[in-house]
Scaffold this active site. Structure first.
Site, PDB file in Angstrom:
ATOM      1  N   ASP A  87       0.466   3.642   2.283  1.00  0.00           N
ATOM      2  CA  ASP A  87       0.191   4.234   3.592  1.00  0.00           C
ATOM      3  C   ASP A  87      -0.956   5.247   3.445  1.00  0.00           C
ATOM      4  O   ASP A  87      -1.999   4.883   2.910  1.00  0.00           O
ATOM      5  CB  ASP A  87       1.466   4.840   4.198  1.00  0.00           C
ATOM      6  CG  ASP A  87       1.357   4.988   5.706  1.00  0.00           C
ATOM      7  OD1 ASP A  87       0.883   4.047   6.355  1.00  0.00           O
ATOM      8  OD2 ASP A  87       1.717   6.046   6.228  1.00  0.00           O
ATOM      9  N   ASP A 100       0.849  -1.211   0.000  1.00  0.00           N
ATOM     10  CA  ASP A 100       0.000   0.000   0.000  1.00  0.00           C
ATOM     11  C   ASP A 100       0.873   1.244   0.000  1.00  0.00           C
ATOM     12  O   ASP A 100       2.092   1.173   0.174  1.00  0.00           O
ATOM     13  CB  ASP A 100      -0.883   0.004   1.258  1.00  0.00           C
ATOM     14  CG  ASP A 100      -0.045  -0.107   2.531  1.00  0.00           C
ATOM     15  OD1 ASP A 100       0.190  -1.230   2.977  1.00  0.00           O
ATOM     16  OD2 ASP A 100       0.425   0.931   3.026  1.00  0.00           O
TER      17      ASP A 100
END
Ligand SMILES: CSC[C@H]1O[C@H](OP(=O)(O)O)[C@H](O)[C@@H]1O
Ligand SMILES: Nc1ncnc2[nH]cnc12
Length: 290
Positions: free
Chosen positions: A212, A210
């Protein structure tokens, strides 16, 4: 000459590996308590391998509860010489995209609630963490990951946060813009420090799941997004492991970087002032120099 013995510490999404021969799940007791789980041992094309699921099978341990000292002690006690950590992480760099593998070469340790040394009152030691990962081991793992089809980034700074909550936007921006961190996770510290104290070569593969919460085009990270990406990452991780036997010597030769001799210059407590109880607990980790 001793046998090379590689341990894989599997992070989120990597709770078992396949393809090993002569397998056994071994329960190991340590002076630091029980490890996260039993340890799977076996061989892959004659290469000795061990596998330890960091959070336990079924992911029962949060990052702060992982028994990092017991894990590293147990691996050392079994005769492991090299540790490869495979972890999920968030990315602070556009070019380090979900699905990519980052070969970590630096850390920023922001963890605050974990036992971070085998040493202490009665036997004080200060190992160098200037170069926290093993370069030659990292090179081999990077090659294996490339052969497995991963997009591999050589070098990256991993920020280890305490968690279990994810970062605020202000923290994410600070780590990325001002601190120079490339990826973020919750587990590689104190694991890397303890591996160094135990004189184990340590490589870390940070598998991006991801962005974040800093990326304007992506929603803030949630576990469900991570789990979606993790499945593919875990498959690539298993293929990476399958390429290791062709790249690694079966014998352990002295580490050119000196990971296997880290304690040569670290101990400072006078021999007659050492605590016998602590010295006994250090039998596996530091028996070579005590
Ligand atoms: C499941 S998301 C957060 C969790 O995943 C990472 O674990 P690991 O490093 O063991 O793969 C991260 O550090 C958090 O513990
Ligand atoms: N964004 C993130 N922050 C901390 N740990 C993570 N593990 C996976 N993604 C993460």
């Amino acid at each position: 000459m001793t046998d090379r013995f590689i341990a894989i510490i599997g992070g989120s999404g990597l709770y078992e590996i396949d393809g090993l021969e002569n397998t056994d799940w071994v329960s190991v007791d340590t002076p630091w308590g029980a490890p996260s789980d039993a340890i799977l041992t076996g061989t892959l094309e004659g290469l000795k391998l061990a596998f330890l699921p960091r959070h336990g099978r079924g992911h029962v341990l949060d990052p702060s509860s992982v028994p990092y000292r017991a894990n590293i002690d147990a691996l050392k006690r079994l005769g492991v010489t090299d540790v490869i950590s495979m972890s999920a992480c968030g990315s602070f760099r556009e070019e380090m995209a979900p699905g990519d593998f980052v070969m970590v070469d630096q850390f920023i340790d922001r963890t605050v609630a974990r036992a971070r040394s085998f040493f202490g009152p009665g036997c004080v030691a200060h190992v160098s963490m200037a170069h926290p990962t093993c370069g030659p081991l990292t090179d081999s793992v990077a090659q294996a990951a490339t052969q497995a089809g991963a997009t591999v980034h050589r070098g990256g700074t991993y920020l280890a946060m305490e968690g279990p909550q994810f970062s605020t936007l202000a923290e994410s921006n600070m780590y990325r813009d001002h601190w120079g961190a490339d990826v973020i996770g919750m587990t590689n510290m104190p694991e890397a420090k303890l591996a160094r104290e135990a004189e184990l070569c340590y490589a870390s593969v940070a598998m991006v799941t991801d962005y974040d919460c800093w990326h304007p085009d992506h929603d803030a990270v949630q576990v469900a997004d991570i789990v979606r990406t993790l499945t593919g990452n875990a498959d690539t991780a298993r293929r990476t492991i399958a390429h290791l036997p062709a790249l690694l010597n079966r014998q352990k030769t002295p580490c050119p970087q000196g990971c296997d001799r880290a304690l040569d210059t670290a101990l400072i407590t006078a021999p007659d002032k050492r605590d016998p109880d602590l010295i006994a607990r250090l039998d596996a980790v530091a028996g070579r120099v005590l």
